[in-house]
Design a protein around this motif. Structure first.
Motif, PDB file in Angstrom:
ATOM      1  N   SER A 154       0.704  -1.345  -0.318  1.00  0.00           N
ATOM      2  CA  SER A 154      -0.087  -0.141  -0.047  1.00  0.00           C
ATOM      3  C   SER A 154       1.276   1.317   0.469  1.00  0.00           C
ATOM      4  CB  SER A 154      -1.010  -0.284   1.176  1.00  0.00           C
ATOM      5  OG  SER A 154      -0.612   0.458   2.144  1.00  0.00           O
ATOM      6  N   THR A 155       2.288   1.269  -0.010  1.00  0.00           N
ATOM      7  CA  THR A 155       3.272   2.029   0.667  1.00  0.00           C
ATOM      8  C   THR A 155       3.401   2.636  -0.386  1.00  0.00           C
ATOM      9  OG1 THR A 155       3.623   3.603   2.357  1.00  0.00           O
ATOM     10  CG2 THR A 155       4.164   1.724   2.425  1.00  0.00           C
ATOM     11  N   VAL A 156       4.688   0.837  -1.320  1.00  0.00           N
ATOM     12  CA  VAL A 156       5.594   1.307  -2.069  1.00  0.00           C
ATOM     13  C   VAL A 156       5.092   0.396  -3.599  1.00  0.00           C
ATOM     14  CG1 VAL A 156       7.779   0.006  -2.769  1.00  0.00           C
ATOM     15  CG2 VAL A 156       7.536   0.256  -0.445  1.00  0.00           C
ATOM     16  N   PRO A 157       5.031   2.038  -4.017  1.00  0.00           N
ATOM     17  CA  PRO A 157       4.800   1.847  -5.733  1.00  0.00           C
ATOM     18  C   PRO A 157       5.414   0.009  -6.750  1.00  0.00           C
ATOM     19  CG  PRO A 157       6.062   3.749  -5.712  1.00  0.00           C
ATOM     20  CD  PRO A 157       6.520   2.698  -4.332  1.00  0.00           C
ATOM     21  N   THR A 158       4.642  -0.146  -7.353  1.00  0.00           N
ATOM     22  CA  THR A 158       4.878  -1.532  -7.984  1.00  0.00           C
ATOM     23  C   THR A 158       4.962  -1.844  -8.876  1.00  0.00           C
ATOM     24  OG1 THR A 158       3.054  -2.517  -6.814  1.00  0.00           O
ATOM     25  CG2 THR A 158       4.916  -2.735  -5.612  1.00  0.00           C
ATOM     26  N   ALA A 159       5.590  -2.402  -9.865  1.00  0.00           N
ATOM     27  CA  ALA A 159       5.529  -2.369 -11.069  1.00  0.00           C
ATOM     28  C   ALA A 159       5.906  -4.347 -10.946  1.00  0.00           C
ATOM     29  CB  ALA A 159       6.232  -2.067 -12.372  1.00  0.00           C
ATOM     30  N   MET A 160       5.077  -4.962 -12.089  1.00  0.00           N
ATOM     31  CA  MET A 160       5.402  -6.960 -11.915  1.00  0.00           C
ATOM     32  C   MET A 160       5.569  -6.757 -13.663  1.00  0.00           C
ATOM     33  SD  MET A 160       2.000  -6.950  -9.358  1.00  0.00           S
ATOM     34  CE  MET A 160       1.810  -5.985  -7.636  1.00  0.00           C
ATOM     35  N   ILE A 161       6.003  -8.341 -13.524  1.00  0.00           N
ATOM     36  CA  ILE A 161       5.586  -8.759 -14.447  1.00  0.00           C
ATOM     37  C   ILE A 161       5.464 -10.189 -14.239  1.00  0.00           C
ATOM     38  CG2 ILE A 161       7.946  -9.380 -15.307  1.00  0.00           C
ATOM     39  CD1 ILE A 161       5.346  -8.531 -18.336  1.00  0.00           C
ATOM     40  N   PHE A 162       5.222 -11.451 -15.024  1.00  0.00           N
ATOM     41  CA  PHE A 162       4.879 -12.525 -14.871  1.00  0.00           C
ATOM     42  C   PHE A 162       5.702 -13.473 -15.249  1.00  0.00           C
ATOM     43  CE2 PHE A 162       2.454 -12.133 -19.040  1.00  0.00           C
ATOM     44  CZ  PHE A 162       2.611 -12.103 -20.267  1.00  0.00           C
ATOM     45  N   ASP A 163       5.832 -14.377 -14.745  1.00  0.00           N
ATOM     46  CA  ASP A 163       6.725 -15.486 -14.993  1.00  0.00           C
ATOM     47  C   ASP A 163       5.689 -16.993 -15.626  1.00  0.00           C
ATOM     48  OD1 ASP A 163       9.239 -16.916 -15.787  1.00  0.00           O
ATOM     49  OD2 ASP A 163       9.516 -17.036 -14.674  1.00  0.00           O
ATOM     50  N   ASP A 164       7.050 -17.931 -15.689  1.00  0.00           N
ATOM     51  CA  ASP A 164       5.940 -19.476 -15.543  1.00  0.00           C
ATOM     52  C   ASP A 164       5.148 -19.905 -14.755  1.00  0.00           C
ATOM     53  OD1 ASP A 164       7.843 -19.864 -14.501  1.00  0.00           O
ATOM     54  OD2 ASP A 164       8.445 -22.213 -15.492  1.00  0.00           O
ATOM     55  N   HIS A 165       5.527 -19.754 -13.071  1.00  0.00           N
ATOM     56  CA  HIS A 165       4.337 -20.088 -12.393  1.00  0.00           C
ATOM     57  C   HIS A 165       3.417 -19.256 -12.309  1.00  0.00           C
ATOM     58  CE1 HIS A 165       6.972 -23.614 -11.697  1.00  0.00           C
ATOM     59  NE2 HIS A 165       8.221 -22.913 -11.638  1.00  0.00           N
ATOM     60  N   ASP A 166       3.490 -18.210 -12.687  1.00  0.00           N
ATOM     61  CA  ASP A 166       1.718 -17.138 -12.611  1.00  0.00           C
ATOM     62  C   ASP A 166       0.781 -17.825 -13.567  1.00  0.00           C
ATOM     63  OD1 ASP A 166       2.499 -14.834 -11.636  1.00  0.00           O
ATOM     64  OD2 ASP A 166       4.044 -15.347 -12.436  1.00  0.00           O
ATOM     65  N   LEU A 167       1.492 -19.327 -14.532  1.00  0.00           N
ATOM     66  CA  LEU A 167       0.416 -19.701 -15.631  1.00  0.00           C
ATOM     67  C   LEU A 167       0.869 -21.360 -15.168  1.00  0.00           C
ATOM     68  CD1 LEU A 167      -1.923 -18.343 -17.750  1.00  0.00           C
ATOM     69  CD2 LEU A 167       0.013 -17.076 -16.717  1.00  0.00           C
ATOM     70  N   ARG A 168       1.592 -21.372 -15.285  1.00  0.00           N
ATOM     71  CA  ARG A 168       2.251 -23.549 -15.034  1.00  0.00           C
ATOM     72  C   ARG A 168       3.711 -23.295 -15.705  1.00  0.00           C
ATOM     73  NH1 ARG A 168       1.253 -29.052 -16.479  1.00  0.00           N
ATOM     74  NH2 ARG A 168       0.643 -29.932 -14.999  1.00  0.00           N
ATOM     75  N   ASP A 169       4.490 -24.080 -14.830  1.00  0.00           N
ATOM     76  CA  ASP A 169       5.469 -24.339 -15.087  1.00  0.00           C
ATOM     77  C   ASP A 169       6.289 -24.724 -16.966  1.00  0.00           C
ATOM     78  OD1 ASP A 169       8.333 -25.152 -14.677  1.00  0.00           O
ATOM     79  OD2 ASP A 169       7.904 -27.433 -14.511  1.00  0.00           O
ATOM     80  N   ASP A 170       7.375 -23.735 -17.554  1.00  0.00           N
ATOM     81  CA  ASP A 170       7.688 -24.264 -18.714  1.00  0.00           C
ATOM     82  C   ASP A 170       6.582 -22.877 -19.076  1.00  0.00           C
ATOM     83  OD1 ASP A 170       9.205 -25.630 -18.104  1.00  0.00           O
ATOM     84  OD2 ASP A 170       8.460 -27.933 -17.993  1.00  0.00           O
ATOM     85  N   TRP A 171       5.693 -22.477 -19.378  1.00  0.00           N
ATOM     86  CA  TRP A 171       4.630 -22.040 -20.239  1.00  0.00           C
ATOM     87  C   TRP A 171       5.117 -21.620 -21.421  1.00  0.00           C
ATOM     88  CZ3 TRP A 171       2.830 -16.630 -19.164  1.00  0.00           C
ATOM     89  CH2 TRP A 171       2.014 -16.201 -19.964  1.00  0.00           C
ATOM     90  N   ASN A 172       4.740 -22.065 -22.469  1.00  0.00           N
ATOM     91  CA  ASN A 172       5.638 -21.455 -23.067  1.00  0.00           C
ATOM     92  C   ASN A 172       6.943 -21.918 -23.909  1.00  0.00           C
ATOM     93  OD1 ASN A 172       3.048 -20.927 -24.790  1.00  0.00           O
ATOM     94  ND2 ASN A 172       3.179 -18.663 -24.587  1.00  0.00           N
ATOM     95  N   THR A 173       7.497 -23.133 -23.470  1.00  0.00           N
ATOM     96  CA  THR A 173       9.004 -22.984 -23.772  1.00  0.00           C
ATOM     97  C   THR A 173       9.412 -23.752 -25.011  1.00  0.00           C
ATOM     98  OG1 THR A 173      10.316 -24.953 -22.959  1.00  0.00           O
ATOM     99  CG2 THR A 173       8.017 -26.355 -22.700  1.00  0.00           C
ATOM    100  N   SER A 174       8.011 -24.087 -25.688  1.00  0.00           N
ATOM    101  CA  SER A 174       8.403 -25.091 -27.287  1.00  0.00           C
ATOM    102  C   SER A 174       6.829 -24.698 -27.903  1.00  0.00           C
ATOM    103  CB  SER A 174       8.931 -26.185 -27.065  1.00  0.00           C
ATOM    104  OG  SER A 174       8.346 -27.270 -26.507  1.00  0.00           O
TER     105      SER A 174
END
Length: 503
Positions: free
Chosen positions: A186-206
């Motif tokens: 609530s008091t520190v500004p944040t900037a974010m981006i996903f990686d695989d586990h936000d969806l699933r392990d190895d997301w879009n590996t091939s």
């Protein structure tokens, strides 16, 4: 009476404006300090708002339909605008599990360093970058598994994983509702981006991975829910007020189109990545911050694999070449791995593309997925293109990453630094730590270059070296800016694990 479900979260901040994001229990009008306000919009039965403030610093309150609901205690939340000359301190990390903080889970997961920092009274950073795996959709906590069991039939796929938007909403609520974490966000500004586990392990590996997942009965619902929830809970706050004003999806949601609009957007973002851009950039006075989508924007064409498709690459090239000061690039997966591992990934990519025949290609694809060979080295053309571009611009470059569950500093010629901080709270077991040291800093170092030469892979545009690490502890890292940059990694007790000056 409406109440806060998640938040408030301080998201986009510059030298004159700040944005506050909330989820509420019911439709309402959200105001901040009784002055700036907006109605909520609804998605899948959940209600959200993001409120923009102009020219305000100091303690703030949040009201729902005129009733003050924040702060909930005597610990106030404050807004600090960024200095026009740029932030003095940026902190970052990745890979944070949301298990309880009792003795049993601390024994298996260690101390949550982000929570420890919130409780410490240490000076707060000007900006916090969360570089992937903010939530684990494929490895829910016991608390989340209880929630899933209460709304699904036993064995219903995906068993013991997140299935839909409702479960994602609870996953985010669990991740961000600890009182100390909630106050910090609530008091520190944040900037974010996903990686695989936000969806699933190895997301879009091939491409083979995407084909395999498309054959399941549940993946389409999962990826639509995952990307939709990411847009609401993470991406929306990454955008500036001007970018949000031009966002057609936000306009549709505010017009009442709700779940239909969000789900259609998320489906299209997965099926045709060029339809949307998750990457974003901000000018921070002395630096340009560029956060790269290294998951959804991949081009997975065999024999022409790219970490970024043509449109995404053109955007990144423009952002880099247009920077006037140093570059801070957020890539959830490291750009500069230990050299030996990089060469092994080069080699595996060539074999997957048929360098040694079809039988070897099939075996190499299995190897690629089994051992997570999906970093920049596994997309050699993109690695080489970005390397040449970073050499050409001749500016200091700090590439911030996570993902690998150990922290380190790598240095390349031309003032190019790879700073990795992972995990915030999800440490490898001692056996896996030793295995990583043996394979990534031992075997790969010995054989990686040989394998790459056997496959006749061109040499990279430059060489690099790991100069600090690996550090396997839970950690949070900081960049402190003056004439030079100081990098520090903080462990569970918040004592520095390593500090590097004058970069």
């Amino acid at each position: 009476m409406s109440s806060l479900v998640v938040g408030p979260m301080l998201r986009y901040v510059d030298s004159t404006r700040a944005s506050i994001w909330v989820e509420t229990s019911e439709p309402c009008v959200v105001t901040v300090c009784g002055r700036w306000g907006t109605p909520t919009f609804a998605v899948h039965g959940h209600h959200y708002a993001i409120v923009d403030l102009e020219g305000f610093e100091g303690e703030y309150t949040v009201e729902l339909n005129g009733e003050q609901v924040w702060p909930e205690s005597d610990r106030p939340s404050r807004i600090r605008l960024l200095p026009p000359e740029g932030p003095e301190r940026v902190m970052f990390g990745s890979c944070r599990t949301s298990v309880p903080h009792d003795a049993a889970h601390t024994a298996t997961h260690g101390v949550d360093v982000l929570r420890a920092y919130a409780r410490s009274g240490e000076p707060l950073p000007d900006l916090l970058l969360m570089l992937g795996d903010q939530v684990y959709a494929d490895k829910p906590s016991p608390r989340m598994l209880e929630f899933i069991a209460g709304r699904r039939k036993p064995g219903e796929e995906p068993a013991k994983e997140i299935a839909d938007f409702e479960e994602y909403a609870e996953l985010y609520r669990t991740a961000w509702s600890d009182p100390d974490i909630r106050w910090l966000l609530s008091t520190v500004p944040t900037a974010m981006i996903f990686d695989d586990h936000d969806l699933r392990d190895d997301w879009n590996t091939s491409k083979d991975w995407r084909i395999k997942m498309a054959r399941t009965s549940w993946w389409r619902r999962r990826v639509v829910a995952g990307l939709g929830a990411y847009w609401v809970y993470q991406h929306l706050g990454n955008l500036s007020p001007e970018e949000r004003a031009d966002d057609p999806l936000l306009a549709a949601l505010r017009a009442g189109e709700g779940a239909t609009a969000l789900d259609e957007f998320a489906y299209q973002a997965d099926a045709e990545p060029t339809s949307n851009r998750w990457s974003y950039a901000r000018d921070l006075g002395h630096s340009r911050l560029i956060i790269i989508d290294t998951r959804c924007a991949r081009q997975l064409t065999p024999r022409d694999r790219r970490m970024l498709d043509a449109g995404e690459w053109a955007w990144l090239e423009e952002q880099i070449e247009g920077a006037s000061g140093r570059l801070i690039i957020g890539s959830s997966i490291p750009f500069l791995l230990p050299e030996g591992v990089h060469f092994v990934q080069n080699w595996n990519e060539a074999l997957c593309d048929g360098k040694w025949g079809r039988l070897v290609a099939r075996a190499s694809e299995i190897f690629r997925q089994a051992f997570d060979l999906e970093h920049w080295g596994a997309f050699r053309r993109s690695f080489d293109d970005l390397s040449r571009l970073l050499i050409k611009i001749d500016k200091p470059v700090f590439i911030l990453s996570g993902d690998v569950h150990y922290s380190y500093l790598a240095q390349a010629p031309g003032r190019i630094y790879q700073v990795v901080c992972s995990p915030i709270r999800n440490p490898l077991s001692m056996a896996l730590r030793l295995a990583n040291i043996f394979t990534q800093f031992g075997v790969a170092t010995l054989i990686g270059g040989t394998l790459a030469r056997l496959a006749r892979i061109p040499r990279p545009p430059f060489r690099w070296k790991v100069t600090k690490g690996p550090m396997f502890q839970n950690a949070l890292a900081s960049l402190d800016f003056s004439d030079k940059v100081t990098v520090t990694w903080y462990g569970e007790t918040l004592d520095p694990l390593e500090t590097v000056h004058d970069l």
